[in-house]
Scaffold this active site. Structure first.
Site, PDB file in Angstrom:
ATOM      1  N   ASP A  58      -1.836  -3.798   0.540  1.00 21.14           N
ATOM      2  CA  ASP A  58      -1.566  -3.591   1.962  1.00 21.14           C
ATOM      3  C   ASP A  58      -1.375  -4.970   2.610  1.00 21.14           C
ATOM      4  OD1 ASP A  58      -1.503  -2.278   4.451  1.00 21.14           O
ATOM      5  OD2 ASP A  58      -3.668  -2.199   4.643  1.00 21.14           O
ATOM      6  N   THR A  74      -6.896  -8.680  -0.363  1.00 19.88           N
ATOM      7  CA  THR A  74      -7.748  -8.332  -1.501  1.00 19.88           C
ATOM      8  C   THR A  74      -7.169  -8.898  -2.793  1.00 19.88           C
ATOM      9  OG1 THR A  74      -8.319  -6.274  -0.378  1.00 19.88           O
ATOM     10  CG2 THR A  74      -8.798  -6.379  -2.729  1.00 19.88           C
ATOM     11  N   LYS A  96       2.680  -1.572   0.445  1.00 17.47           N
ATOM     12  CA  LYS A  96       3.090  -1.458   1.860  1.00 17.47           C
ATOM     13  C   LYS A  96       3.551  -2.832   2.296  1.00 17.47           C
ATOM     14  CE  LYS A  96      -0.307   1.701   3.891  1.00 17.47           C
ATOM     15  NZ  LYS A  96      -1.526   1.690   4.720  1.00 17.47           N
ATOM     16  N   ARG A 138     -10.060  11.402  -2.482  1.00 18.83           N
ATOM     17  CA  ARG A 138      -9.650  10.746  -3.727  1.00 18.83           C
ATOM     18  C   ARG A 138      -9.197  11.780  -4.759  1.00 18.83           C
ATOM     19  NH1 ARG A 138     -11.266   5.373  -3.421  1.00 18.83           N
ATOM     20  NH2 ARG A 138     -13.250   4.970  -2.385  1.00 18.83           N
TER      21      ARG A 138
HETATM   22  P1  IMP Z   1      -5.442  -5.255   1.485  1.00 15.71           P
HETATM   23  O1  IMP Z   1      -6.488  -6.280   1.192  1.00 15.71           O
HETATM   24  O2  IMP Z   1      -5.164  -5.126   2.948  1.00 15.71           O
HETATM   25  O3  IMP Z   1      -4.180  -5.434   0.677  1.00 15.71           O
HETATM   26  O4  IMP Z   1      -6.087  -3.866   1.156  1.00 15.71           O
HETATM   27  C1  IMP Z   1      -6.142  -3.354  -0.076  1.00 15.71           C
HETATM   28  C2  IMP Z   1      -7.153  -2.231  -0.121  1.00 15.71           C
HETATM   29  O5  IMP Z   1      -7.243  -1.513   1.112  1.00 15.71           O
HETATM   30  C3  IMP Z   1      -6.692  -1.225  -1.145  1.00 15.71           C
HETATM   31  O6  IMP Z   1      -7.255  -1.519  -2.376  1.00 15.71           O
HETATM   32  C4  IMP Z   1      -7.207   0.080  -0.572  1.00 15.71           C
HETATM   33  O7  IMP Z   1      -8.516   0.312  -1.063  1.00 15.71           O
HETATM   34  C5  IMP Z   1      -7.274  -0.120   0.903  1.00 15.71           C
HETATM   35  N1  IMP Z   1      -6.107   0.497   1.588  1.00 15.71           N
HETATM   36  C6  IMP Z   1      -5.077  -0.119   2.177  1.00 15.71           C
HETATM   37  N2  IMP Z   1      -4.210   0.748   2.688  1.00 15.71           N
HETATM   38  C7  IMP Z   1      -4.698   1.969   2.399  1.00 15.71           C
HETATM   39  C8  IMP Z   1      -4.225   3.306   2.641  1.00 15.71           C
HETATM   40  O8  IMP Z   1      -3.156   3.576   3.238  1.00 15.71           O
HETATM   41  N3  IMP Z   1      -5.017   4.308   2.161  1.00 15.71           N
HETATM   42  C9  IMP Z   1      -6.178   4.080   1.502  1.00 15.71           C
HETATM   43  N4  IMP Z   1      -6.642   2.865   1.241  1.00 15.71           N
HETATM   44  C10 IMP Z   1      -5.910   1.812   1.690  1.00 15.71           C
END
Ligand code: IMP
Ligand code: MG
Length: 176
Positions: A103, A107, A131, A165
């Site tokens: 996203d 992470t 995304k 889930r």
């Molecule tokens: P990032 O650090 O923003 O890239 O977030 C990654 C983590 O956020 C993923 O491993 C998911 O656990 C959670 N996440 C991000 N977007 C979604 C979504 O649309 N649905 C569910 N979990 C999400």
């Protein structure tokens, strides 16, 4: 599933299986001569990981890591925590990280930094969903199942506040 949240199917179970099987074929070909170590990020990747490794045709080793950036909400806290590490050395290994969704990229970029220091021979990323419109930190994703728009997605391992889930498909959720 009965609940108060509104779910709309986004990717069907059949489409998921077809794409996961393609990814498995591609990974099998790319790592044909390698001793692959697949590391799944818990909890979100557990169903994707289970299907993906069975679509890979050569023997693979598995491990899991637990990271959290979301705390029972649909918005990231911006903070990433490594709550459970891999149970083996990755030094000199060909490592493929399996994630549910990239996203903001925070992470994954954190995890790549942490693992790169341990000197794997190669380190690549396979995510079921991407995304790209939400990216804050650039990350290179070598294998991606589907690109998705900026909607909150659940099912096939992905949750909202710990739920959904176990949905067999991927759905967009309208939060009440
Ligand atoms: P990032 O650090 O923003 O890239 O977030 C990654 C983590 O956020 C993923 O491993 C998911 O656990 C959670 N996440 C991000 N977007 C979604 C979504 O649309 N649905 C569910 N979990 C999400
Ligand atoms: Mg996750």
């Amino acid at each position: 599933m009965t609940n108060a949240d509104k779910l709309t199917e986004f990717i069907s179970e059949v489409a998921l299986q077809a794409r996961v099987s393609e990814l498995g074929k591609q990974i099998s070909a790319d790592y044909a001569e390698k001793n692959l170590l697949v590391i799944g990020i818990l909890k979100g990747s557990f169903i994707f990981m289970a299907d993906l490794v069975r679509a890979i045709t050569q023997p693979v080793e598995l491990s899991f890591i637990t990271l959290s950036s979301y705390h029972n909400a649909s918005k990231s806290s911006g903070e990433v925590r490594l709550s459970c590490d891999v149970d083996m050395s990755i030094r000199g290994r060909d490592v493929l990280i399996v994630e549910d969704i990239v996203d903001s990229g925070n992470t994954m970029s954190y995890l790549l930094k942490v693992l790169q220091i341990r000197e794997p021979t190669s380190l690549k990323v396979c995510t079921l969903l991407d995304k790209p419109s939400r990216r804050q930190t650039p990350v290179s994703v070598e294998y991606c199942g589907f690109q998705v728009p900026d909607e909150f997605i659940v099912g096939y391992g992905l949750d909202y506040a710990g739920k959904y889930r176990n949905l067999r498909n991927i759905s967009a959720i309208k939060l009440n």
